[in-house]
Each structure stands twice: as structure tokens, then as C-alpha cells.
Design a protein around this motif. Structure first.
Motif, mmCIF file in Angstrom:
data_model
loop_
_atom_site.group_PDB
_atom_site.id
_atom_site.type_symbol
_atom_site.label_atom_id
_atom_site.label_comp_id
_atom_site.label_asym_id
_atom_site.label_seq_id
_atom_site.Cartn_x
_atom_site.Cartn_y
_atom_site.Cartn_z
ATOM 1 N N TYR A 35 35.228 30.095 33.975
ATOM 2 C CA TYR A 35 34.204 31.127 33.915
ATOM 3 C C TYR A 35 34.262 31.815 32.558
ATOM 4 O O TYR A 35 35.298 31.868 31.905
ATOM 5 C CB TYR A 35 34.442 32.203 34.974
ATOM 6 C CG TYR A 35 34.286 31.754 36.396
ATOM 7 C CD1 TYR A 35 35.362 31.246 37.109
ATOM 8 C CD2 TYR A 35 33.061 31.856 37.040
ATOM 9 C CE1 TYR A 35 35.221 30.847 38.431
ATOM 10 C CE2 TYR A 35 32.906 31.465 38.364
ATOM 11 C CZ TYR A 35 33.992 30.964 39.051
ATOM 12 O OH TYR A 35 33.849 30.580 40.361
ATOM 13 N N GLN A 37 33.250 35.698 30.936
ATOM 14 C CA GLN A 37 32.847 37.062 31.266
ATOM 15 C C GLN A 37 32.538 37.804 29.970
ATOM 16 O O GLN A 37 33.375 37.855 29.060
ATOM 17 C CB GLN A 37 33.937 37.796 32.054
ATOM 18 C CG GLN A 37 33.493 39.149 32.587
ATOM 19 C CD GLN A 37 34.531 39.814 33.461
ATOM 20 O OE1 GLN A 37 35.724 39.706 33.235
ATOM 21 N NE2 GLN A 37 34.080 40.510 34.513
ATOM 22 N N GLN A 41 28.828 42.192 32.236
ATOM 23 C CA GLN A 41 28.212 41.051 32.911
ATOM 24 C C GLN A 41 29.130 40.524 34.006
ATOM 25 O O GLN A 41 30.350 40.682 33.949
ATOM 26 C CB GLN A 41 27.938 39.931 31.909
ATOM 27 C CG GLN A 41 27.021 40.330 30.783
ATOM 28 C CD GLN A 41 25.620 40.637 31.263
ATOM 29 O OE1 GLN A 41 25.073 39.928 32.096
ATOM 30 N NE2 GLN A 41 25.041 41.717 30.753
ATOM 31 N N GLY A 42 28.528 39.852 34.961
ATOM 32 C CA GLY A 42 29.328 39.163 35.956
ATOM 33 C C GLY A 42 29.911 37.886 35.378
ATOM 34 O O GLY A 42 29.545 37.452 34.292
ATOM 35 N N LEU A 43 30.822 37.286 36.124
ATOM 36 C CA LEU A 43 31.388 36.015 35.699
ATOM 37 C C LEU A 43 30.335 34.925 35.808
ATOM 38 O O LEU A 43 29.584 34.864 36.785
ATOM 39 C CB LEU A 43 32.574 35.640 36.587
ATOM 40 C CG LEU A 43 33.921 36.246 36.239
ATOM 41 C CD1 LEU A 43 33.944 37.737 36.483
ATOM 42 C CD2 LEU A 43 35.029 35.557 37.020
ATOM 43 N N LEU A 45 29.728 30.696 35.596
ATOM 44 C CA LEU A 45 30.447 29.439 35.741
ATOM 45 C C LEU A 45 30.086 28.478 34.617
ATOM 46 O O LEU A 45 28.911 28.182 34.392
ATOM 47 C CB LEU A 45 30.127 28.816 37.100
ATOM 48 C CG LEU A 45 30.850 27.528 37.447
ATOM 49 C CD1 LEU A 45 32.352 27.765 37.581
ATOM 50 C CD2 LEU A 45 30.282 26.947 38.736
ATOM 51 N N LEU A 90 38.037 32.858 31.852
ATOM 52 C CA LEU A 90 38.888 32.879 33.041
ATOM 53 C C LEU A 90 38.879 31.514 33.711
ATOM 54 O O LEU A 90 37.833 30.931 33.963
ATOM 55 C CB LEU A 90 38.387 33.932 34.023
ATOM 56 C CG LEU A 90 38.618 35.377 33.594
ATOM 57 C CD1 LEU A 90 37.632 36.301 34.273
ATOM 58 C CD2 LEU A 90 40.046 35.802 33.912
ATOM 59 N N LEU B 87 34.027 43.648 42.639
ATOM 60 C CA LEU B 87 33.064 42.555 42.473
ATOM 61 C C LEU B 87 32.667 41.992 43.828
ATOM 62 O O LEU B 87 33.530 41.617 44.630
ATOM 63 C CB LEU B 87 33.680 41.429 41.631
ATOM 64 C CG LEU B 87 34.227 41.809 40.255
ATOM 65 C CD1 LEU B 87 34.968 40.630 39.634
ATOM 66 C CD2 LEU B 87 33.094 42.240 39.346
ATOM 67 N N PHE B 100 29.071 35.738 41.285
ATOM 68 C CA PHE B 100 29.658 37.066 41.174
ATOM 69 C C PHE B 100 28.589 38.090 40.826
ATOM 70 O O PHE B 100 27.725 37.857 39.980
ATOM 71 C CB PHE B 100 30.708 37.080 40.061
ATOM 72 C CG PHE B 100 31.971 36.357 40.399
ATOM 73 C CD1 PHE B 100 32.018 34.972 40.402
ATOM 74 C CD2 PHE B 100 33.122 37.058 40.715
ATOM 75 C CE1 PHE B 100 33.187 34.296 40.720
ATOM 76 C CE2 PHE B 100 34.297 36.394 41.024
ATOM 77 C CZ PHE B 100 34.325 35.020 41.032
ATOM 78 N N GLY B 101 28.676 39.262 41.482
ATOM 79 C CA GLY B 101 27.896 40.387 41.018
ATOM 80 C C GLY B 101 28.502 40.938 39.737
ATOM 81 O O GLY B 101 29.604 40.549 39.337
ATOM 82 N N LYS B 102 27.790 41.855 39.105
ATOM 83 C CA LYS B 102 28.277 42.421 37.851
ATOM 84 C C LYS B 102 29.413 43.406 38.065
ATOM 85 O O LYS B 102 30.120 43.748 37.118
ATOM 86 C CB LYS B 102 27.134 43.124 37.109
ATOM 87 C CG LYS B 102 26.087 42.171 36.575
ATOM 88 C CD LYS B 102 25.052 42.919 35.760
ATOM 89 C CE LYS B 102 24.022 41.945 35.206
ATOM 90 N NZ LYS B 102 23.015 42.644 34.373
ATOM 91 N N GLY B 103 29.578 43.859 39.284
ATOM 92 C CA GLY B 103 30.677 44.760 39.566
ATOM 93 C C GLY B 103 30.277 46.220 39.550
ATOM 94 O O GLY B 103 29.305 46.608 38.891
#
Lengths: 114, 110
Positions: A35, A37, A41-43, A45, A90, B87, B100-103
Motif C-alpha cells: 500500500y 499512504q 489520504q487513505g491507504l 493498494l 506499507l 480507519l 480503507f477510509g481516510k481515517g
């Protein structure tokens, strides 16, 4: 102790250079993932592998390459074709690589392109 | 609609407060749901899976509403050590990808 290791922790690269990030796991997991990041922002893929000698592109595979020659290892190469490589990378693994598996993450590599 | 959308936050709460995070997802075929916790400049770590019947782990309660495509996380009696980004994570129906959401950033203040 079982776990996922990534190296190096910090990596600096000049523009135009390829660089390889290491990911090793001793959890005997079948599946491994990479991933990226970015701040706020979100992770996202990049690539994933459900079994040795097989891997699939994720959402943002352009400019990256991987290999899965051993169950324990899933290195990621960031090529010069990647336009914005500075990010937190990650690596993760999961037991079977099927939907529903929880993923365990390594500590990450921070790549900065100078 | 984004695949996974979370409260933007940040949340700032005093110690001992109860705080709730919400998350919506767009893929009605999603099968598995998780909450992960990520400390500053660290990797995400699984906090808890979310089951259809709802589940509790100490001060943490997770709930799933499939009809509304919504999951939640409730933290009771907040501790300073709960300060982190939370998250929301959802799997697809027929693929192996976690989305995944941005958190949501939580800061618990003394």
C-alpha cells in the motif's frame, strides 16, 4: 517473534533512480500486499499476491513492480516512471488472501525523492 | 459515492468522554468490516472486526447496519492512549481487496 519487517525505514532517492523496498514476513501467510499512504489520504493498494509466483495489480500499480519468488518475501520496486513516489509505503500480509482476512502491517518505509 | 467514507474529524474530547465514529460504504456486496487504529507515523493495527450482530471489546463497541451500509465504533471512558487515527476498512464482495477510509483523528485531552 512472528511479524513483518520492512527495510529501510527511511529512504532517499534522486529523481530518475529505481529503488527497491524490502518486505519479509515469518507468519507463514499466503497473501502479501503493498500500500501507499499520502498525507490526509487513505491507504491505496499498489500490488497484491495471494500465492507464490503470482501477483495482481491494485488500484495504483503504474510505475511500480513486484516479485513473489518466496512465500516470505514480497519486494516492491519504485521505478523512475512513478510520477510522485514520495510517500509512506506499507507492506501487509494475511493468512489466506481471501476476502475477510485481517491484514497485518509492517512498520513501513518512508520514501522521499529529492 | 466514495467506496468508504468516514467522519472527517478531528475529534477532540476530554478523558472519560464517550465518542462515536461513523463510516459508510458503497459496495452492498461487502462481506467483512474492520476498524484499524493508526498512531502518528506508524503502521495501522487491527482494533476489531465488525460482526453483523455487533461486538464489544472492553470499552470499544462496533456495530454494522447492512441495510444502511453503515458501521460505527463507540469508545467509552476515553483514555489519553486512545489518541490516534481510526480507519474504517471494508472488503469487496468478490475480491480480496481491503478498502480503507481516510481515517478520523481522535485526540483525548487530559
Amino acid at each position: 517473534d512472528g511479524g513483518i519487517t520492512q527495510s529501510p525505514k527511511y529512504l532517499f532517492r534522486k529523481e530518475g533512480q529505481n529503488v527497491t523496498l524490502s518486505c519479509e514476513q515469518n507468519l507463514n501467510h499466503d497473501a502479501m500486499y503493498w500500500y501507499r499512504q499520502d498525507p490526509g489520504q487513505g491507504l491505496r493498494l499498489i500490488y497484491y499476491s495471494q500465492i507464490v509466483n503470482d501477483f495482481q495489480k491494485g488500484d495504483i500499480a503504474e510505475g511500480y513492480s513486484v516479485s513473489r519468488e518466496k512465500k516470505e518475501s514480497f519486494p516492491l520496486t519504485v521505478t523512475s516512471a512513478q510520477k510522485n513516489p514520495t510517500a509512506f509505503y506499507l507492506c501487509a500480509s494475511s493468512r489466506w488472501g481471501r476476502g475477510g482476512d485481517e491484514q497485518f502491517f509492517g512498520p513501513g518505509t518512508r520514501l522521499t525523492v529529492l | 459515492r466514495k467506496e468508504v467514507e468516514q467522519d472527517p474529524g478531528p475529534f477532540n474530547v476530554p478523558e472519560g468522554a464517550t465518542v462515536a465514529f461513523n463510516c459508510t460504504y458503497s459496495n452492498s456486496a461487502s462481506q467483512s468490516f474492520f476498524w484499524y487504529r493508526q498512531d502518528c507515523r506508524k503502521e495501522p493495527k487491527l482494533l476489531m472486526s465488525v460482526y453483523s450482530s455487533g461486538n464489544e471489546d472492553g470499552r470499544f463497541t462496533a456495530q454494522l447496519n447492512r441495510a444502511s451500509q453503515y458501521i460505527s465504533l463507540l469508545i467509552r471512558d476515553s483514555k489519553l492512549s486512545d489518541s490516534a487515527t481510526y480507519l474504517c476498512v471494508v472488503t469487496g464482495g468478490s475480491n480480496y481487496k481491503l478498502t480503507f477510509g481516510k481515517g478520523t483523528l481522535l485526540t483525548v485531552n487530559p
